[in-house]
Each structure stands twice: as C-alpha cells, then as structure tokens.
Design a protein around this motif. Structure first.
Motif, mmCIF file in Angstrom:
data_model
loop_
_atom_site.group_PDB
_atom_site.id
_atom_site.type_symbol
_atom_site.label_atom_id
_atom_site.label_comp_id
_atom_site.label_asym_id
_atom_site.label_seq_id
_atom_site.Cartn_x
_atom_site.Cartn_y
_atom_site.Cartn_z
ATOM 1 N N GLN A 14 0.830 -1.212 0.000
ATOM 2 C CA GLN A 14 0.000 0.000 0.000
ATOM 3 C C GLN A 14 0.859 1.254 0.000
ATOM 4 O O GLN A 14 0.559 2.214 -0.710
ATOM 5 C CB GLN A 14 -0.919 0.008 1.221
ATOM 6 N N LYS B 51 -0.551 12.578 -0.239
ATOM 7 C CA LYS B 51 -0.254 11.199 -0.638
ATOM 8 C C LYS B 51 1.096 10.748 -0.085
ATOM 9 O O LYS B 51 1.237 9.605 0.366
ATOM 10 C CB LYS B 51 -0.265 11.061 -2.162
ATOM 11 N N ALA C 219 1.643 7.707 2.436
ATOM 12 C CA ALA C 219 2.561 6.622 2.115
ATOM 13 C C ALA C 219 3.547 6.400 3.250
ATOM 14 O O ALA C 219 3.835 5.252 3.620
ATOM 15 C CB ALA C 219 3.299 6.909 0.802
ATOM 16 N N MET D 256 0.983 4.009 -3.025
ATOM 17 C CA MET D 256 0.644 5.410 -2.772
ATOM 18 C C MET D 256 1.809 6.323 -3.155
ATOM 19 O O MET D 256 1.604 7.383 -3.755
ATOM 20 C CB MET D 256 0.290 5.607 -1.298
#
Length: 88
Positions: A33, A76, A80, A37
């Motif tokens: 993930q 973002k 992340a 991202m």
C-alpha cells in the motif's frame, strides 16, 4: 502574462526533481500500500512538473490548480510514509 523566468535555474530545478522522482520510484518497487501510494504521488508530481515546465517555457499561465495539486501530492506522500511506518 507571466514574469520572466531564469530558464537555466528552472532547468536545474526540474532536472533535480525528475531525478528524485526516479530515485523514489526505484526505491519502492515492491507491491504494498505504501509503495503504491508513493508511486501514485510521484506520477502526479511528474505530471505537475511537466505542466509547470510547459507554462514556464512557453510563457503560458501556470495551471490554475497547481497549489491544490501540490497539496494533494503532499498528502499522498504523508499517507505513504504513515503506511510504511505501519508495515504496509
């Protein structure tokens, strides 16, 4: 009308950002993930840099939404980083 820009300074800045985008993408090749991202943020940043480059070199106005796009990219990147800290 845009103010005059130092095109050499802009070119160095653009090249530096593009190099850092490449390094970030190379460092995050796994499927997670956080990497997904981060890659999405780097893709958005690359597009924003290309749009700004076009505006600066052609004398056209910068994108109206440049600040909002940069804020979304920052979000973002922060997301992340949080995912990576959580092992995701």
């Amino acid at each position: 009308m845009n103010p005059p820009y130092d095109l050499a300074a802009w070119g160095r800045f653009r090249d530096d950002i593009e190099s850092k985008i490449s390094a970030a993408n190379a460092a995050c090749r796994e499927s997670s993930q956080s990497c997904d991202m981060a890659r999405d943020a780097m893709r958005d940043l690359g597009t924003l840099v290309a749009n700004m480059d076009n505006a600066i070199t052609s004398g056209s106005p910068p994108p109206d939404d440049a600040v909002q796009r940069q804020e979304a990219i920052d979000t973002k990147i922060e997301t992340a980083a949080a995912l990576a800290r959580g092992g995701k």
